[in-house]
Design an enzyme around this catalytic site. Structure first.
Site, PDB file in Angstrom:
ATOM      1  N   ASP A 103       0.839  -1.199   0.000  1.00  0.00           N
ATOM      2  CA  ASP A 103       0.000   0.000   0.000  1.00  0.00           C
ATOM      3  C   ASP A 103       0.875   1.251   0.000  1.00  0.00           C
ATOM      4  OD1 ASP A 103      -2.123  -1.723   0.241  1.00  0.00           O
ATOM      5  OD2 ASP A 103      -2.288  -1.485   2.414  1.00  0.00           O
TER       6      ASP A 103
HETATM    7  N1  URA Z   1      -1.233  -5.855   4.050  1.00  0.00           N
HETATM    8  C1  URA Z   1      -1.705  -4.586   4.012  1.00  0.00           C
HETATM    9  O1  URA Z   1      -2.739  -4.281   4.608  1.00  0.00           O
HETATM   10  N2  URA Z   1      -1.014  -3.686   3.324  1.00  0.00           N
HETATM   11  C2  URA Z   1       0.143  -3.953   2.686  1.00  0.00           C
HETATM   12  O2  URA Z   1       0.749  -3.063   2.072  1.00  0.00           O
HETATM   13  C3  URA Z   1       0.617  -5.272   2.737  1.00  0.00           C
HETATM   14  C4  URA Z   1      -0.087  -6.216   3.423  1.00  0.00           C
END
Ligand code: URA
Length: 231
Positions: A103
């Site tokens: 993310d």
């Molecule tokens: N889980 C999440 O919520 N975000 C990420 O970036 C990776 C795993």
């Protein structure tokens, strides 16, 4: 392979810029100046130099990047900065893409490659490649929370696969190891136990550990031992 194609594959120039460099005598093959962009070379055997620098050809490139906050895991985006922006034009080989997504506000290990088949292999659920994340949560995690998270929780119609959690003594941080990667998975898993992720950093992918000497935004090539997971 054509000489101009080699320059463009290695990200040294576009095909037309490469053509200009070659025609103006900036490129040698086995020590001899070659001025024809369509000159055929064997990239694994011939020694090609650009402005005196010997170019080493490998079919695939693998980069370990320490992703800072605020970058999206994409090759290009109209509004956002992407993880590819952290690799200079000179080093940005053609076809590089992030192998899996973090993310925008998640930090840490992202691997960039131009090896589509290798990436497909490590991302495929059937290979169970494990990814380790450091996390912090808003509220302490109870033993029941850990049990539920480890055995699988419903994140909106999907039951997560078993995972492993190492909880630190403050009960609001730890490490979580997943073998799958659903959209916002860890954030949604914590929501499923009425908690919230406040910090998330990937520290390992398929046994490849984020190099502690890399500052946020820095990268290095994978070593040949690390590349093995893609083969
Ligand atoms: N889980 C999440 O919520 N975000 C990420 O970036 C990776 C795993």
């Amino acid at each position: 392979m054509r000489l101009d194609k080699l320059l463009s594959e290695l990200g040294k120039a576009t095909r037309s810029e490469g053509g200009k460099l070659i025609r103006s005598g900036k490129v040698t093959v086995n020590g001899e100046v070659i001025k024809k962009p369509d000159h055929k070379i064997d990239p694994l055997k011939d020694e090609v130099s650009l402005l005196g620098e010997v170019l080493t050809y490998k079919k695939f490139t693998y980069i370990m990047l320490n992703k800072p906050e605020g970058y999206v895991s994409a090759t290009d985006d109209e509004r956002e900065k992407t993880v590819l922006d952290l690799v200079s034009d000179e080093d940005r080989r053609k076809g590089l893409f992030p192998c899996g997504r973090l993310d925008k506000n998640t930090l840490g290990l992202v691997i960039l490659t131009n090896d589509g088949d290798g990436a497909h292999k490590v991302l495929s659920p059937k290979h169970h490649v494990s990814k380790v994340y450091k996390f912090e949560s808003k509220f302490p995690l109870s033993e029941n929370d850990i049990k539920a998270l480890e055995s699988g929780v419903d994140i909106g119609g999907y039951l997560t696969k078993p995972c492993k959690i190492k909880l630190y003594s403050n009960l609001t941080s730890g490490e979580i190891t997943l073998t799958e990667g659903k959209y916002h998975q860890i954030k949604r898993m914590l929501e499923a136990v009425n908690n919230k992720i406040t910090y998330l950093e990937r520290i390992s992918f398929g046994g490849i550990v984020l190099d502690p000497t890399l500052k946020r935004g820095e990268w290095r090539y994978l070593t040949s031992e690390e590349e093995v997971i893609f083969k």
